[in-house]
Motif scaffolding. Structure first.
Motif, short mmCIF file in Angstrom:
data_model
loop_
_atom_site.label_atom_id
_atom_site.label_comp_id
_atom_site.label_asym_id
_atom_site.label_seq_id
_atom_site.Cartn_x
_atom_site.Cartn_y
_atom_site.Cartn_z
N UNK A 179 0.87 -1.17 0.05
CA UNK A 179 -0.01 0.08 -0.07
C UNK A 179 0.99 1.37 -0.15
N UNK A 180 1.99 1.30 0.66
CA UNK A 180 2.87 2.45 0.84
C UNK A 180 3.18 3.19 -0.38
N UNK A 181 3.67 2.60 -1.41
CA UNK A 181 4.22 2.94 -2.73
C UNK A 181 3.01 3.77 -3.44
N UNK A 182 1.72 3.25 -3.35
CA UNK A 182 0.56 3.47 -3.97
C UNK A 182 -0.10 5.06 -3.30
N UNK A 183 0.12 5.02 -1.98
CA UNK A 183 -0.08 6.18 -1.32
C UNK A 183 0.97 7.21 -1.51
N UNK A 184 2.10 6.84 -1.72
CA UNK A 184 3.07 8.11 -1.99
C UNK A 184 2.75 8.47 -3.38
N UNK A 185 2.40 7.74 -4.50
CA UNK A 185 2.15 8.48 -5.82
C UNK A 185 0.60 8.80 -5.78
N UNK A 186 -0.25 8.84 -5.16
CA UNK A 186 -1.49 9.19 -4.93
C UNK A 186 -1.56 10.80 -4.94
N UNK A 187 -2.22 11.26 -6.00
CA UNK A 187 -2.43 12.76 -6.11
C UNK A 187 -3.19 13.20 -5.21
N UNK A 188 -2.49 14.18 -4.60
CA UNK A 188 -3.10 14.82 -3.33
C UNK A 188 -4.15 15.93 -3.81
N UNK A 189 -4.03 16.43 -4.95
CA UNK A 189 -4.74 17.48 -5.70
C UNK A 189 -6.36 16.99 -5.58
N UNK A 190 -6.60 15.80 -6.05
CA UNK A 190 -7.81 15.15 -6.20
C UNK A 190 -8.40 15.44 -4.76
N UNK A 191 -7.90 14.98 -3.53
CA UNK A 191 -8.26 14.90 -2.49
C UNK A 191 -8.88 16.37 -2.07
N UNK A 192 -7.85 17.11 -2.43
CA UNK A 192 -8.12 18.81 -2.12
C UNK A 192 -9.38 19.29 -2.83
N UNK A 194 -11.90 17.58 -3.74
CA UNK A 194 -13.06 16.87 -2.83
C UNK A 194 -13.49 17.72 -1.62
N UNK A 195 -12.32 18.00 -1.06
CA UNK A 195 -12.43 18.88 0.40
C UNK A 195 -13.08 20.31 0.00
N UNK A 196 -12.39 20.85 -1.19
CA UNK A 196 -13.18 22.07 -1.45
C UNK A 196 -14.52 22.25 -1.86
N UNK A 197 -14.92 21.13 -2.45
CA UNK A 197 -16.45 20.97 -2.81
C UNK A 197 -17.20 20.53 -1.70
N UNK A 198 -16.83 20.44 -0.47
CA UNK A 198 -17.60 20.24 0.76
C UNK A 198 -17.62 18.77 1.05
N UNK A 199 -16.87 17.91 0.51
CA UNK A 199 -16.99 16.38 0.82
C UNK A 199 -16.12 16.35 2.19
N UNK A 200 -16.75 15.30 3.22
CA UNK A 200 -16.05 14.96 4.44
C UNK A 200 -14.75 14.27 4.11
N UNK A 201 -13.84 14.20 5.30
CA UNK A 201 -12.78 13.08 5.02
C UNK A 201 -13.34 11.73 4.82
N UNK A 202 -14.26 11.37 5.53
CA UNK A 202 -14.92 9.93 5.38
C UNK A 202 -15.23 9.73 4.05
N UNK A 203 -16.01 10.45 3.42
CA UNK A 203 -16.34 10.53 1.91
C UNK A 203 -15.19 10.62 0.93
N UNK A 204 -14.33 11.48 1.24
CA UNK A 204 -13.09 11.63 0.38
C UNK A 204 -12.28 10.27 0.22
N UNK A 205 -12.07 9.56 1.48
CA UNK A 205 -11.42 8.45 1.66
C UNK A 205 -12.14 7.18 0.94
N UNK A 206 -13.70 7.19 1.15
CA UNK A 206 -14.21 6.08 0.74
C UNK A 206 -14.46 6.24 -0.90
#
Length: 297
Positions: A179-192, A194-206
């Motif tokens: 899992x670790x290498x996939x997390x390192x390569x994961x694009x954080x901008x997509x999560x950001x 989603x958060x800017x659109x009002x998604x909760x941390x749980x919804x973003x993770x799921x």
């Protein structure tokens, strides 16, 4: 009569296409695979020979040995009540360990990648310790910690919980390092986003993180399960080796060898090998299907 000259642009003077080359012309290499070089052939030969000596020949010898008493003898050895009980204990405990590692391994990988804390490098190095540590040493340590003379007052010796703890120890790195290498390569901008659109941390993770991590989690969990199925050293002391209770298949195989029943031991070994091979084969199919889905998307 004089020969009539053809115009320059006439198609009769154009070179014939590769598929219509005149007889006697040298063959073209267009559309063909490059010929194998001597170095490539030598490399393939060395690899094939090494795999045959190290893997294929021992497995073939084991399979032949397991059928020394015929198909009926093989079936009787595999379906013996004690053998089935050992197989049930092994598969059940390995499944529990795989699920636990899927959760805890993902959590540990997340903390190692996303968080900063003192001693992070030490923790990251400790993850690989079960790969380098002899598993019998792990069994001694666990017996000292959770055995009859436990300094912490927790007595797990000769229980299935002891098997779970021992197998979780030796199989934890599989999920974390998957899992670790996939997390390192994961694009954080997509999560950001989603958060800017009002998604909760749980919804973003799921909905964003988990679908990306799922192939790595499943792959690491499958490898942990396959490793736990064939484990011996880490459970040999703390497990207790109680038939129908805490005896795993590897201990049952050793017991059959000690009482001079090598054919029975070989037959049960082949069945255990089939379980591990099937697990790895399913993982390979899953990996190929996942790659095709990602390529299409």
């Amino acid at each position: 009569m004089t020969a009539t000259t053809l115009p320059r642009g006439d198609s009769s003077t154009a070179p014939a296409p590769p598929s219509e080359q005149p007889a006697g012309a040298p063959p073209t290499t267009e559309g063909r695979r490059p010929a194998a070089t001597p170095g490539r052939a030598l490399g393939l030969g060395v690899v094939g020979l090494w795999l045959s000596v190290i893997v294929l020949l021992p497995l073939a010898a084991l399979t032949v040995r397991s059928f020394d008493e015929g198909l009926a003898g093989f079936w009787d050895a595999v379906t013996a009540p004690v053998a089935l009980a050992a197989l049930g204990v092994t598969l059940g405990v390995s499944a529990v360990v795989a699920i636990v590692n899927a959760v805890m391994g993902t959590l540990i990988a997340w903390v190692l990648v996303r968080d900063e804390f003192p001693g992070k490098r030490v923790v990251n190095a400790l993850i690989d310790l079960p790969f380098a540590l002899p598993t019998i040493v792990a069994s001694i340590v666990l017996l000292s910690l959770y055995g009859p003379n436990s300094p912490v007052g927790i007595h797990l010796n000769a229980t299935r919980w002891a098997l779970v703890v021992a197998l979780a120890f030796v199989t934890l790195p599989f999920v974390v390092r998957s899992v670790q290498p996939v997390l390192i390569e994961l694009d954080r901008e997509v999560e950001e986003a989603a958060a800017s659109l009002g998604a909760s941390n749980r919804a973003t993770f799921r909905r964003i993180v988990l679908p990306t991590l799922a192939p790595a989690i499943i792959g690491g969990t499958g490898l942990a399960f396959a490793r736990a199925v064939g484990e011996y050293g880490s459970v040999v002391l703390i497990g207790g080796n109680i038939p129908r209770e805490t005896q795993v298949v590897s201990q049952y195989i050793q017991q059959q060898i000690e009482i001079d029943r090598p054919v029975n031991a070989a037959a049960v070994s082949v069945s255990l090998l089939a379980v591990s091979f099937l697990t790895l084969f399913v993982l390979r199919l899953w990996s190929g299907w996942t790659q095709r889905q990602q390529a299409r998307s």
